[in-house]
Design an enzyme around this catalytic site. Structure first.
Site, mmCIF file in Angstrom:
data_model
loop_
_atom_site.group_PDB
_atom_site.id
_atom_site.type_symbol
_atom_site.label_atom_id
_atom_site.label_comp_id
_atom_site.label_asym_id
_atom_site.label_seq_id
_atom_site.Cartn_x
_atom_site.Cartn_y
_atom_site.Cartn_z
ATOM 1 N N CYS A 59 0.822 -1.211 0.000
ATOM 2 C CA CYS A 59 0.000 0.000 0.000
ATOM 3 C C CYS A 59 0.857 1.263 0.000
ATOM 4 O O CYS A 59 2.064 1.227 0.164
ATOM 5 C CB CYS A 59 -0.933 -0.006 1.205
ATOM 6 S SG CYS A 59 -0.058 0.223 2.770
ATOM 7 N N ALA A 62 2.957 1.884 3.025
ATOM 8 C CA ALA A 62 4.163 1.053 3.037
ATOM 9 C C ALA A 62 5.269 1.713 2.218
ATOM 10 O O ALA A 62 6.438 1.699 2.603
ATOM 11 C CB ALA A 62 3.853 -0.333 2.489
ATOM 12 N N ARG A 93 11.677 -4.842 7.083
ATOM 13 C CA ARG A 93 12.199 -4.729 5.729
ATOM 14 C C ARG A 93 13.704 -4.958 5.644
ATOM 15 O O ARG A 93 14.294 -4.797 4.600
ATOM 16 C CB ARG A 93 11.818 -3.371 5.160
ATOM 17 C CG ARG A 93 11.780 -3.395 3.647
ATOM 18 C CD ARG A 93 11.033 -2.183 3.131
ATOM 19 N NE ARG A 93 11.702 -1.569 2.024
ATOM 20 C CZ ARG A 93 12.509 -0.541 2.114
ATOM 21 N NH1 ARG A 93 12.762 0.005 3.283
ATOM 22 N NH2 ARG A 93 13.067 -0.041 1.053
ATOM 23 N N HIS A 192 5.956 6.426 -2.415
ATOM 24 C CA HIS A 192 7.298 6.939 -2.719
ATOM 25 C C HIS A 192 7.201 8.414 -3.099
ATOM 26 O O HIS A 192 7.959 9.247 -2.616
ATOM 27 C CB HIS A 192 7.923 6.203 -3.908
ATOM 28 C CG HIS A 192 8.030 4.724 -3.749
ATOM 29 N ND1 HIS A 192 7.911 3.876 -4.817
ATOM 30 C CD2 HIS A 192 8.249 3.954 -2.662
ATOM 31 C CE1 HIS A 192 8.059 2.625 -4.394
ATOM 32 N NE2 HIS A 192 8.260 2.648 -3.090
HETATM 33 FE FE1 CFM Z 1 13.039 0.494 -5.290
HETATM 34 FE FE2 CFM Z 1 12.528 -1.876 -5.452
HETATM 35 FE FE3 CFM Z 1 11.030 -0.228 -3.978
HETATM 36 FE FE4 CFM Z 1 13.524 -0.867 -3.227
HETATM 37 FE FE5 CFM Z 1 12.592 -2.853 -1.625
HETATM 38 FE FE6 CFM Z 1 11.610 -3.804 -3.887
HETATM 39 FE FE7 CFM Z 1 10.117 -2.225 -2.417
HETATM 40 MO MO1 CFM Z 1 10.693 -4.640 -1.580
HETATM 41 S S1 CFM Z 1 14.439 -1.168 -5.085
HETATM 42 S S2 CFM Z 1 12.498 1.012 -3.247
HETATM 43 S S3 CFM Z 1 14.371 -1.637 -1.385
HETATM 44 S S4 CFM Z 1 11.227 -0.363 -6.095
HETATM 45 S S5 CFM Z 1 12.803 -4.761 -2.414
HETATM 46 S S6 CFM Z 1 12.262 -3.877 -6.049
HETATM 47 S S7 CFM Z 1 9.534 -3.938 -3.462
HETATM 48 S S8 CFM Z 1 10.817 -2.661 -0.469
HETATM 49 S S9 CFM Z 1 9.172 -0.333 -2.809
#
Ligand code: CFM
Length: 536
Positions: A59, A62, A93, A192
């Site tokens: 989500c 997260a 994480r 993000h």
């Molecule tokens: Fe970038 Fe990722 Fe992500 Fe990531 Fe991660 Fe991920 Fe993630 Mo899990 S590199 S920031 S450190 S998009 S492994 S492939 S899914 S937490 S949001």
């Protein structure tokens, strides 16, 4: 294609025909039989998940709290919401951090939550939130508090930003809020963006004291999973490159505040942090380009790009020396392992960048990636940034604030002239070519993979290793296929840089060559399957 391997086009048709027709039509656009790097097909991505397909996604909260801000050790990251949401707040994480002294602040092992109850939902939770800020301040005297909204906060209308302003005034430290309610976007990707905006608005640019160093960079989109950032710090130091700020593996508030003092932004995970790179360029004049430190060859390439950017001969020589030294060890391990991994098949469905980056590591082992996809990548992560102007803005993407960034006249300082940037054009400023350009013709690119599609990939292709996350792990292993988590690394790692590559080769060698998997029977091999079709 290997002998007797199912034609991907046929695989796709088999899978789609099992869906009700409306769903089949939707999934059709997210499952692409790749026509090769020269002929990239448009993929449907970053759209709502179809209810019930069992997505891998997370989500918005997260993405904001867990991913971008989570790895910072000295900000109290306070979750405003029911305690269940805070499971994410508690080292789930595997980000690592290394405070300089045992006394240095490190709140990463704590779980800060307002623990909302029914009465807060009915009468509002702002008073409780204020109390939580005061309590956190009294106990820890942190430099900053970040407040993260969970779904109920948006539903009942608590104003976390007003509370943040009031508490900032009262407690005299930096306090900022994020409207990152879980439902705010179609996945963690929206979180993000919200986190990037918050950092720009409230933190970056507050402190002009940069560390000493001739070649100062920020590393964007590296979250120190399994110690990846430690390995990169080691390499940078060896090369004489100063890491000014890391977003946000092994990071601190002070690093964020001084981010505008770097000479270059290098972007690892494009999906999660490209917004900060773009905004910092506009506001402060710091150029950015994409790098990849997953894979020994790509680590070497990325280091060379950085050295080229600074254009200093001494730096270039030192980088070459480091690469030569590190590659010696890498090559020794590859030579030993390659014969055992050569020709094997991998599949990976991870996040928004790793499904691309890790294909490099597998190809160094002679392994091919037959199928890959992101959970929440956007079209630019698949097809390259040039498609951004053609991406349709829908109600969900419009939901996320786009900051209007102006040049900061007092702090703007173009690190390179236009002519210099043009001369260095080969470094690929402001660009990311996406995942598909690096994939072979005839591979399957699938966005937001459903559980059913995952089972069909495994059943019909029997990959030698399947990479995804904890939600998929045991389902895959029960089918007799080894599964490697690329989010948490299954408690292994680091996998970035040169030493990380060596760790990865060794782990994959073990995983794909162990015979234990052959002893497991998948459910459909062990018992009869009853199949039915809709009559209507
Ligand atoms: Fe970038 Fe990722 Fe992500 Fe990531 Fe991660 Fe991920 Fe993630 Mo899990 S590199 S920031 S450190 S998009 S492994 S492939 S899914 S937490 S949001």
């Amino acid at each position: 294609m290997a002998k007797n391997e199912m034609d991907p086009q046929r695989w796709k048709q088999e899978v789609l025909k099992k869906y009700p027709s409306k769903i089949g039509k939707k999934r059709d656009k997210s499952i692409i039989v790749h026509d090769g790097p020269e002929n990239i097909t448009q993929i449907q991505a970053n759209v709502r998940t179809i209810p019930g397909i069992i997505t891998q996604r997370g989500c918005t909260y997260a993405g904001c709290k867990g991913v971008v801000l989570g790895p910072t050790r000295d900000i109290v990251n306070l979750v405003h919401g029911p305690i269940g949401c805070s499971f994410y707040a508690w080292l789930t994480r595997r980000n690592q951090t290394l405070p300089p002294t045992p006394e240095s602040p490190n709140y990463m092992m704590y779980s800060f939550s307002t623990d909302m109850q029914d009465s807060n939902i009915v009468f509002g939770g702002e008073i409780k939130l204020k109390q939580a800020c005061r309590e956190a301040f009294e106990l820890f005297k942190p430099k900053a508090i970040g407040i993260f909204s969970t779904c109920p906060v948006g539903l009942i209308g608590d104003d976390v930003h007003a509370v943040a302003r009031e508490m900032k005034e009262e407690l005299g430290i930096n306090i900022f809020g994020f409207s990152c309610e879980g439902y705010k976007g179609v996945s963690q990707s929206a979180g993000h963006h919200i986190a990037n905006n918050g950092l720009m608005k409230h933190v970056i640019g507050l402190n002009d004291n940069a560390p000493e160093g001739k070649f100062k960079i920020n590393m964007l989109g590296e979250y120190n999973i399994g110690g990846d950032a430690f390995e990169l710090e080691r390499i940078f130091e060896k090369c004489g490159i100063t890491l000014n700020t890391s977003f946000s593996g092994n990071s601190t508030m002070e690093q964020f505040e001084r981010a505008h003092m770097a000479d270059l932004n290098v972007v690892m995970c494009h999906r999660s942090i490209n917004y900060v790179a773009e905004m910092m360029e506009k506001k402060y004049g710091i150029p950015w380009f994409k790098v990849n430190f997953i894979g020994a060859e790509s680590s070497a390439k990325s280091l060379r790009k950085i050295a080229e950017y600074f254009g200093d001969q001494e730096l270039k020589d030192r980088v070459e020396k480091v690469i030569a030294e590190e590659m010696l060890l890498v090559k020794k391990v590859i030579d030993e392992i390659h014969p055992r991994t050569d020709g094997k098949m991998a599949m990976m469905f991870v996040g928004g960048s790793r499904a691309h980056h890790y294909q490099e590591l597998f190809s160094e082992l002679g392994m091919r990636t037959l199928s890959a996809g992101y959970e929440f990548g956007h079209r630019d992560d698949y097809e390259g940034r040039r498609v951004i102007p053609t991406i349709t803005v829908d109600a969900d993407s419009r939901n996320i604030e786009e900051l209007t960034i102006e040049r900061d006249e007092t702090k703007y300082n173009p690190r390179k002239t236009e002519a210099e940037i043009e001369a260095l054009g080969g470094l690929g400023f402001n660009s990311y070519e996406g995942m598909m350009v690096d994939m072979a013709k005839g591979t399957l690119v699938i966005d937001d993979l459903s559980h059913y599609e995952m089972e069909k990939l495994i059943e019909l292709y029997h990959p030698d290793v399947f990479c995804a996350g904890i939600k998929e792990k045991y389902a895959v292993q029960k089918m007799g296929i080894p599964m490697k988590q690329l989010h948490s690394y299954d408690y292994g790692g680091p996998y970035a840089g040169f030493e990380g590559a060596i760790n990865f080769y060794k782990d994959i060698d073990m995983i794909v060559n162990t015979s234990v998997w052959k002893l497991i029977k998948a459910p459909w091999e062990a018992e009869a399957v009853i199949e039915a079709e809709y009559a209507a």
